[in-house]
Design an enzyme around this catalytic site. Structure first.
Site, PDB file in Angstrom:
ATOM      1  N   SER A  48     -15.888  -8.236  -0.557  1.00 38.95           N
ATOM      2  CA  SER A  48     -14.750  -8.264  -1.469  1.00 38.95           C
ATOM      3  C   SER A  48     -13.965  -9.551  -1.291  1.00 38.95           C
ATOM      4  O   SER A  48     -13.004  -9.791  -1.984  1.00 38.95           O
ATOM      5  CB  SER A  48     -13.862  -7.047  -1.225  1.00 38.95           C
ATOM      6  OG  SER A  48     -13.444  -7.021   0.108  1.00 38.95           O
ATOM      7  N   HIS A  84     -19.702  -6.424  -6.359  1.00 37.62           N
ATOM      8  CA  HIS A  84     -18.439  -5.935  -5.833  1.00 37.62           C
ATOM      9  C   HIS A  84     -18.134  -4.569  -6.436  1.00 37.62           C
ATOM     10  O   HIS A  84     -17.767  -4.456  -7.595  1.00 37.62           O
ATOM     11  CB  HIS A  84     -17.333  -6.953  -6.155  1.00 37.62           C
ATOM     12  CG  HIS A  84     -16.005  -6.611  -5.566  1.00 37.62           C
ATOM     13  ND1 HIS A  84     -14.834  -7.137  -6.009  1.00 37.62           N
ATOM     14  CD2 HIS A  84     -15.668  -5.789  -4.541  1.00 37.62           C
ATOM     15  CE1 HIS A  84     -13.830  -6.658  -5.297  1.00 37.62           C
ATOM     16  NE2 HIS A  84     -14.308  -5.831  -4.412  1.00 37.62           N
ATOM     17  N   ASN A 138      -9.906  -9.181  -7.331  1.00 36.32           N
ATOM     18  CA  ASN A 138      -9.017  -9.335  -6.186  1.00 36.32           C
ATOM     19  C   ASN A 138      -8.092 -10.529  -6.339  1.00 36.32           C
ATOM     20  O   ASN A 138      -6.985 -10.545  -5.815  1.00 36.32           O
ATOM     21  CB  ASN A 138      -9.825  -9.460  -4.893  1.00 36.32           C
ATOM     22  CG  ASN A 138     -10.272  -8.090  -4.391  1.00 36.32           C
ATOM     23  OD1 ASN A 138      -9.768  -7.074  -4.865  1.00 36.32           O
ATOM     24  ND2 ASN A 138     -11.201  -8.070  -3.462  1.00 36.32           N
TER      25      ASN A 138
END
Lengths: 439, 715
Positions: free
Chosen positions: B437, B458, B508
């Site tokens: 990640s 991911h 992210n």
């Protein structure tokens, strides 16, 4: 001279039956790790892992031959259930056999026959048994009444059938331990053999201690790690089982002396510790035609040289099968006992094992029972059950044969090759012997 | 006469069979122009006195009618136009309902939305037992309501509570569930569908209606019905309860649920016809709401993504039969589950310990056995599926894996070891996918023998629930590898988006400034509950502080420096956060985080001692509107940069990624639609406003400033 050479060439050309690899689950005491897991699930577990490890295209497997001794009425053809219940190819043919404690000797022999005949070239053979999930039935009276009730038409008829039943007829009936035709239990048979030969309690306990000590040593030295899978059992919350939970890793001779006789409580010499315990497990081997194995890039663990099955008296000396089947298998292999590098004999009871060891070395036995002038041969204990036997590992009936075959092949390999014998007695006065060779 | 998608067949027994078959499509959908065609058929039939009954079926095996064609709504500008569409549908279905002889719907496959409304207007419904057969009214998920009589007929058939449950959640029922509710009369194998429908017609003709016997009202369900539904007082109770539940779930962000409740309520208090009128009016109003427009745009985006191969090049995805998963932790277990049960692959899990493997097996078994207990699958199916999942502590049985997905600890050295292990133990064709990640994929691919086969996958936790899969390609990743990952992701039930490699990838990276902002507010003394509540009210599924606890403070603090390195000060995390790790606060996983996690049943509460650790005094007041706006602006600003830098391929992917990966409020349609909706100029102005107040992290992205100048929008 020239004829012999030609014969040799012909033999060399002839495709042998190769055992490419073998695997088993750890063997677990009744109602322990595999509590609630039936024989079919155990069979699926081991065959699936064997398949995955072999990295073989499932389509190439043409046949699965499997067996169980305590057969589940809902699925008597365990072999087919294994094919259908795993990622195997649906077009893989499958059938099941039963030969009591020698069942997986039979599945291997049957598959070897099919391969020799050119019927199939790749297959899986093995066996599985559970003493934890067993068919518990109803009494004979209730059974009859239930069938009659289906046929009865009027309420009156039905009532009169029900009236004939007593409370005790309603109690569940566990699977029979007595043999169907002789009415004797296996323990009684072994007790008789010990009694007639004067085999002492101490001799039996010593063999059991030897078996456990050697098995524990084999485990500690890591010799079994690659032939025994780690068992993950539904619902996957219990600690996974890595090793047989029957083997005593701290076996002492004194420990055996404490037990009371299990079958003949007064004068008997057989105890729970010098008899093999009820257990759960499965084992299997991947077999191929030698040329096929090599074409696919496999290095076989070994080859089947010969095998034989014998049938003897079932009420007296019933567990002497190895002493009858072994000379037959040796003859087929054109070998003598002294040519063997290893001997692996199934230990149903210490008494049965000792009886057979005695018979192997007895000229009298050879003359009387086998009709041959010379004895089979004295067993060199340094070659005998070198990693222990069923007394220590346990004996999930149908799984024992392929356990012994894989264990012997791998031990021969560790010793740099050679020839080994695997042999077992079976209920009903049957015996099996199989000679294996490793290059 | 134009070609009709309805084929009429008169059988010798006097039964007319109408077959619906939309040419060239996999599914049938209802279009407005079909109304006329059906009308004609019905007229023809009503003149024919030999007709004893009508069966409506689909010409497509495994698909009845998947719903109404919503592309029609794109060209609708006013509420009145939309209302008229609803009324047309209502009239047609009323015509069906009032037809002189009984009509039975023979349902095999999806029967959703307008399809189910059609079936509801019939006099009987027979469903096949196929696993493809699903019944539901999912309109609410698009910000709409069932506008062709569904809000009136469904409650009258299955009762108000069940009808509200179906319409407010949009859930789809299996045949067994539908039978239990009384939504269908009978379930039969597809091959017997016509037989059963014919029999049902005969029963209806003889008026062997399925009316409930009077003894039903002595049962618990019957008494409940009498108390709650059969009188206005009880009904009020049901409606009030439903409104409360809706409010607590939607925080007032979605208008459709209240409109649905209103339709049902008016239908009971003022009668069926009045109910229909309200339904059409409400439908019209909803169609033109920004919420519905946003939700419909997401629907179209995901539909497009379903057809998207992930690469422009004309490559085929490689065949994947066997997937290897490295690491039996939470992520590895989840990936193994979706690969084995959803995608139907053979899966081999490797872990350093047999305990880890057991855990992975247990993870799947828990989900599969739950389905078994609910009788969705049989015990033999459950065990068969499990046999496709095996594990090992070494690389035995990995050689023939088509793809390896590693989910080991986030440590570059360890990941390099995994690449090497896979190269040593697997085949040349094996794809190496990493579920990192935070670590850039190109770094993991360094030193790989076949960097073109290294790719990032991911997944989001919990894997079986989170719909997004972020597929990360490096400069070297081969097109066939991406196409293979996209195909596998879809089979795993995911919506995949393909993004370029870069720190934090897409999801992210846009999440970080949003979470950081919450952290900054917290370290300024804003209470934890205030922060979380503000974001939940704004439409996020959980607040940012709760998210930190769930994801793990240790994980978050591992990602943060990577982003700060790459993007500088705007990604700086509040300094106080490092104190949390010193205090052994990892979040939910070790029951020490921002919240306390008491035993089951009790509500979680903020762990007040955390303020002391951070060295702040809670009590600072910031309005929830500002909290929400600051977080969302930062997220959107970063998303714009991602698009500008080519991290994401399109605004569409960016919107889908934010909604499915983070839970960005769906009613905004994603960060790009959010910016478009507010206007790029407004967004830039607001960012500059905060930039003046709080500093450079709010500096608008260059691309936004340029778009403002050129008066552009993303869509």
């Amino acid at each position: 001279m020239s004829e012999t050479a030609a014969g040799k060439r012909a033999r060399a050309k002839q495709d042998r039956v190769a055992i490419v690899s073998g695997l088993r689950t750890p063997f677990a005491k009744q109602a322990t790790h595999f509590r609630g897991i039936n024989a079919i699930e155990l069979g699926k577990m081991v065959v699936n892992e064997l398949m995955v490890r072999s990295e073989l295209d499932p389509k190439l497997i043409e046949r699965v031959i499997f067996g169980q001794v305590v057969i589940l009425p809902e699925a008597p053809n365990i072999a087919r259930e294994i094919v259908l219940g795993t990622p195997m190819n649906v077009h893989t043919d499958a059938y099941s056999v039963s030969r009591a404690c020698a069942t997986s000797f039979q599945t291997v022999a049957s598959l070897a026959d099919s391969i020799s005949l050119g019927d199939v070239s790749i297959g899986i053979a093995g066996g599985a048994d559970s003493s934890s999930v067993v068919p518990i039935g109803v009494s004979r009276k209730l059974q009859l009444a239930l069938v009659d009730l289906q046929k009865a038409k009027t309420v009156g008829q039905k009532l009169s059938i029900i009236k004939g039943l007593r409370f005790k007829d309603l109690l569940p009936v566990p699977p029979a331990i007595k043999e169907y035709s002789t009415g004797m239990t296996m323990g009684e048979n072994a007790e008789q053999m010990a009694r007639d030969r004067g085999i002492t309690r101490e001799e039996q306990d010593a063999l059991a201690h030897r078996s456990h000590t050697l098995a524990a040593q084999a485990w500690e030295e890591g010799k079994l790690d690659d032939e025994v899978m780690t068992a993950y059992a539904e619902p996957y919350t219990k600690e996974p089982l890595h090793r047989d939970n029957i083997v005593r890793f701290d076996s002492t001779l004194e420990g055996y002396a404490k037990l009371r006789p299990a079958f003949d409580r007064k004068y008997g010499t057989l105890t729970a510790a010098n008899s093999t315990p009820l257990s759960d497990g499965a084992s299997a081997v991947l077999m191929m035609k030698e040329s096929q194995a090599k074409a696919l890039g496999y290095e076989p663990q070994g080859y089947i040289k010969s095998y034989a099955f014998a049938a003897i008296e079932a009420t007296h000396d019933m567990l002497m099968g190895p002493s009858y089947a072994t000379p037959m298998a040796l003859k087929k292999a054109k070998m003598q006992l002294k040519d063997l590098d290893l001997i692996d004999m199934h230990e149903a009871f210490a008494a049965q094992t000792i009886s057979n060891i005695q018979a192997f070395g007895s000229t009298e036995f050879a003359k009387e029972k086998l009709g041959q002038r010379t004895k089979i041969g004295d067993i060199d204990m340094d070659k005998f059950n070198v990693l222990g036997g069923s007394l220590a590992y346990g004996h999930p009936f149908a799984a024992t044969g392929t356990r012994m075959i894989t264990q012997t092949l791998r031990e021969l390999k560790r010793r740099g090759g050679g020839v080994g014998l695997t042999t077992a007695c079976a209920a009903g006065g049957l015996g099996a012997a199989m000679i294996l060779e490793v290059e | 006469m134009c070609e009709s998608i309805f084929e009429l067949n008169m059988q010798d027994d006097g039964i007319a069979v109408i077959t619906i078959d939309l040419p060239g499509e996999a599914q049938n959908v209802l279009k407005p122009e079909f109304g006329e065609q059906v009308g004609e058929i019905l007229e023809k039939l009503s003149d024919d006195i030999s007709v004893k009954g009508v069966i409506i079926r689909s010409g497509k095996a495994g698909s009845f009618i998947a719903g109404a064609d919503i592309t029609v709504l794109n060209s609708v500008d006013t509420a009145e136009e939309a209302e008229e569409i609803a009324k047309t549908g209502q009239r047609l279905f009323t015509q069906l309902e009032k037809f002189k002889v009984p009509i039975v719907a023979a349902i095999d496959g999806a029967c959703l939305g307008g399809g189910l409304e059609l079936a509801l207007a019939c006099h009987g419904r027979i469903a096949s037992d196929s696993s493809k057969t699903k019944l539901g009214l999912p309109e609410v998920q698009l910000g709409l309501l069932p506008g062709s009589g569904g809000t009136q007929r469904l409650p009258r058939l299955v009762g108000i509570p069940s009808a509200l449950d179906m319409m407010l959640t949009g859930k789809q029922l299996f045949p067994k569930q539908a039978k239990k509710l009384g939504l269908v009369d009978e379930i039969v194998p597809a091959a017997n569908l016509m037989k059963a429908a014919t029999k049902r017609l005969h029963d209806l003709r003889k008026d062997r209606s399925m009316k409930k016997p009077w003894t039903y009202y002595l049962s618990l369900a019957g008494i409940k019905e009498l108390l709650l539904e059969a009188n206005p007082l009880g009904r009020n109770l049901v409606f009030n309860q439903a409104r409360k539940t809706v409010d607590s779930k939607t925080k007032g962000n979605y208008p459709a649920p209240h409109k649905i409740i209103e339709c049902v309520e008016k239908g009971y208090s003022q009668g069926f016809d009045a109910g229909l009128a309200v339904e059409a009016k409400n439908f019209g109003q909803l169609v033109v709401t920004p919420e519905a427009k946003a939700l419909i745009s997401i629907f179209f985006a995901t539909t497009e993504l379903k057809k998207d191969k992930g690469v422009e090049a004309d490559v085929e995805a490689a065949k994947v039969d066997k997937v290897g998963v490295l690491g039996g932790g939470l992520m590895g277990s989840g990936i193994a589950y979706v690969s084995v049960d959803k995608a139907g692959k053979q899966v081999r899990v490797k872990d350093v310990s047999s305990k880890g493997i057991n855990g992975a097996l247990n993870y799947s078994w828990k989900i599969i056995s739950k389905k078994m207990k609910r009788r969705i699958i049989s015990p033999s199916d459950a065990r068969n599926t499990m046999s496709y999942l095996t594990g090992s502590t070494d690389y035995k049985g990995f050689k023939d894996c088509d793809m390896i997905i590693e989910a080991v600890f986030e440590d570059l050295e360890l990941k390099h070891q995994m690449v090497k292990d896979v190269e040593d133990n697997c085949a040349e064709k094996t794809i190496f996918a990493t579920n990192t990640s935070s670590i850039p994929i190109s770094k993991i691919a360094e030193g790989a023998k076949r960097p073109e086969q290294v790719v990032g996958l991911h997944y989001f936790s919990p894997v079986e629930k989170m719909p997004l899969l972020e597929i990360i390609k490096t400069e070297k990743t081969a097109d066939w590898v991406i196409a293979t990952c996209v195909a596998l992701g879809k089979q795993q039930g995911k919506t995949p988006i393909v993004v370029n490699d870069g720190a934090g990838f897409y999801v992210n990276r846009i999440l970080a400034p949003y979470v950081n902002e919450a952290g900054i507010l917290l370290s300024e003394g804003v209470a934890i509950e205030t922060l979380d509540k503000a974001m939940v009210k704004a439409g996020f599924p959980v607040g940012p502080i709760t998210l930190l606890d769930e994801v793990g403070i240790d994980v978050a603090t591992k990602v943060a420096p990577i982003l700060q390195d790459a993007f500088g000060d705007r990604m700086e995390t509040p300094k106080a956060f490092s104190k949390l790790l010193d205090d052994d606060r990892k979040g939910r996983k070790n029951n020490r985080g921002f919240y306390q996690y008491p035993a089951k049943g009790k509500k979680k509460q903020v762990d007040e001692s955390v303020y002391q650790v951070l060295g702040v005094e809670p009590g600072k007041e910031v309005s929830s509107a500002e909290i929400a706006e600051r977080g969302m602006l930062l997220m959107a600003n970063e998303a714009a940069r991602c698009l500008d830098e080519g991290i994401i391929r399109s605004a569409r992917d960016g919107d889908v990624g934010a909604i499915f990966g983070i839970g960005f409020p769906p009613f905004h349609g994603g960060p790009f639609r959010y910016m478009d909706k507010r206007g790029i100029a407004t967004i830039v102005d607001r960012l500059e406003h905060y930039q003046n107040l709080y500093g450079e992290r709010f500096k608008p992205a260059k691309v936004l400033v340029k778009m403002k100048e050129n008066q552009e929008s993303f869509y």
